[in-house]
Design an enzyme around this catalytic site. Structure first.
Site, PDB file in Angstrom:
ATOM      1  N   HIS A  46     -11.941 -48.256  -5.220  1.00 34.45           N
ATOM      2  CA  HIS A  46     -12.489 -48.682  -6.509  1.00 34.45           C
ATOM      3  C   HIS A  46     -13.045 -47.481  -7.280  1.00 34.45           C
ATOM      4  O   HIS A  46     -12.828 -47.356  -8.488  1.00 34.45           O
ATOM      5  CB  HIS A  46     -13.596 -49.717  -6.310  1.00 34.45           C
ATOM      6  CG  HIS A  46     -13.111 -51.123  -6.159  1.00 34.45           C
ATOM      7  ND1 HIS A  46     -12.469 -51.561  -5.028  1.00 34.45           N
ATOM      8  CD2 HIS A  46     -13.161 -52.190  -7.012  1.00 34.45           C
ATOM      9  CE1 HIS A  46     -12.162 -52.843  -5.180  1.00 34.45           C
ATOM     10  NE2 HIS A  46     -12.571 -53.248  -6.373  1.00 34.45           N
ATOM     11  N   HIS A  85     -19.222 -49.910   0.730  1.00 35.00           N
ATOM     12  CA  HIS A  85     -18.967 -48.500   1.010  1.00 35.00           C
ATOM     13  C   HIS A  85     -20.257 -47.741   1.218  1.00 35.00           C
ATOM     14  O   HIS A  85     -21.332 -48.157   0.771  1.00 35.00           O
ATOM     15  CB  HIS A  85     -18.204 -47.851  -0.164  1.00 35.00           C
ATOM     16  CG  HIS A  85     -16.754 -48.174  -0.209  1.00 35.00           C
ATOM     17  ND1 HIS A  85     -15.830 -47.573   0.611  1.00 35.00           N
ATOM     18  CD2 HIS A  85     -16.063 -49.041  -0.987  1.00 35.00           C
ATOM     19  CE1 HIS A  85     -14.625 -48.054   0.334  1.00 35.00           C
ATOM     20  NE2 HIS A  85     -14.750 -48.947  -0.625  1.00 35.00           N
TER      21      HIS A  85
END
Length: 224
Positions: free
Chosen positions: A149, A190
């Protein structure tokens, strides 16, 4: 359903692998610069993953979780690539159409780079998220570095900086991309350095594409 059960099973397997990695890499290894960086990254990221600290039964959590998932889906390549391709086809006779076509191709180039690095590094996702349902929108890979992303959002933001003429439009696109990128840590998807690394890689992959792989106007009719 059986599909959801399989997803939960896979998530728990990855969670256990992540815990083992943390025990070995961050706690168990003797002092080293890389282990120290991993330890610092883990602790900072865990503190920034605010969503995981909320009561999952509260209405606030449910609303916030839904909103963050919506932005996560919006920032996924499964969404951005079709949207930019549609824009390229719709604007195919204009300069904007060429830019959107190249943005679509640059995202594919970005995926190849990110997938290759993930396959080599094989860093596990954070193990401190307790919500297995979060796995449903993570994507096809299970590795953490770099953040796909973040790579995609930085690439799109760089395109906006390079090719958008409207200053407010640039600011809006960059702000949205930055927000989606931050959510990767906020939701526990993340580690912080995954996002930083992904942003840097996305920035330079855009530079490489624009410099060496740009599709000129003459190619447009053969591609769309």
């Amino acid at each position: 359903s059986s599909v959801y059960a399989d997803v939960r099973k896979q998530w728990y397997q990855r969670q256990e692998y992540g815990k083992q990695w943390y025990q070995r890499r961050v706690r168990g290894e003797p002092f080293s610069i890389s282990a120290t960086i991993d330890r610092l990254d883990y602790n900072v990221s865990q503190n920034l993953a605010i969503l995981r600290t909320l009561d999952t039964n509260s209405n606030f959590y449910k609303i916030l979780n839904t909103v963050t998932k919506a932005f996560e889906i919006l920032g996924s390549s499964a969404t951005t690539i079709p949207l930019t391709l549609i824009a390229a086809v719709y604007l195919r006779d204009t300069q904007a159409g060429i830019i959107f076509l190249n943005l679509s191709l640059a995202q594919l180039f970005n995926i190849v780079i990110g997938g290759t690095i993930k396959g080599v590094v094989r860093r596990p996702r954070p193990s401190y998220s307790d919500n297995a349902d979060m796995y449903l929108v993570r994507g096809v890979d299970h590795y953490s570095f770099p953040s796909g992303h973040a790579m995609m959002m930085m690439l799109i933001a760089r395109f906006a900086i390079l090719f958008m003429e409207n200053t407010m439009g640039k600011v809006g696109v960059c702000a949205l991309c930055g927000f989606i990128t931050f959510l990767r840590v906020f939701t526990g998807r993340h580690f912080f350095l995954d996002v930083v690394g992904g942003g840097v890689i996305g920035w330079y992959s855009c530079s490489l594409f624009v410099r060496y792989l740009w599709v000129e106007k003459g190619w447009l009719t053969s591609l769309i």
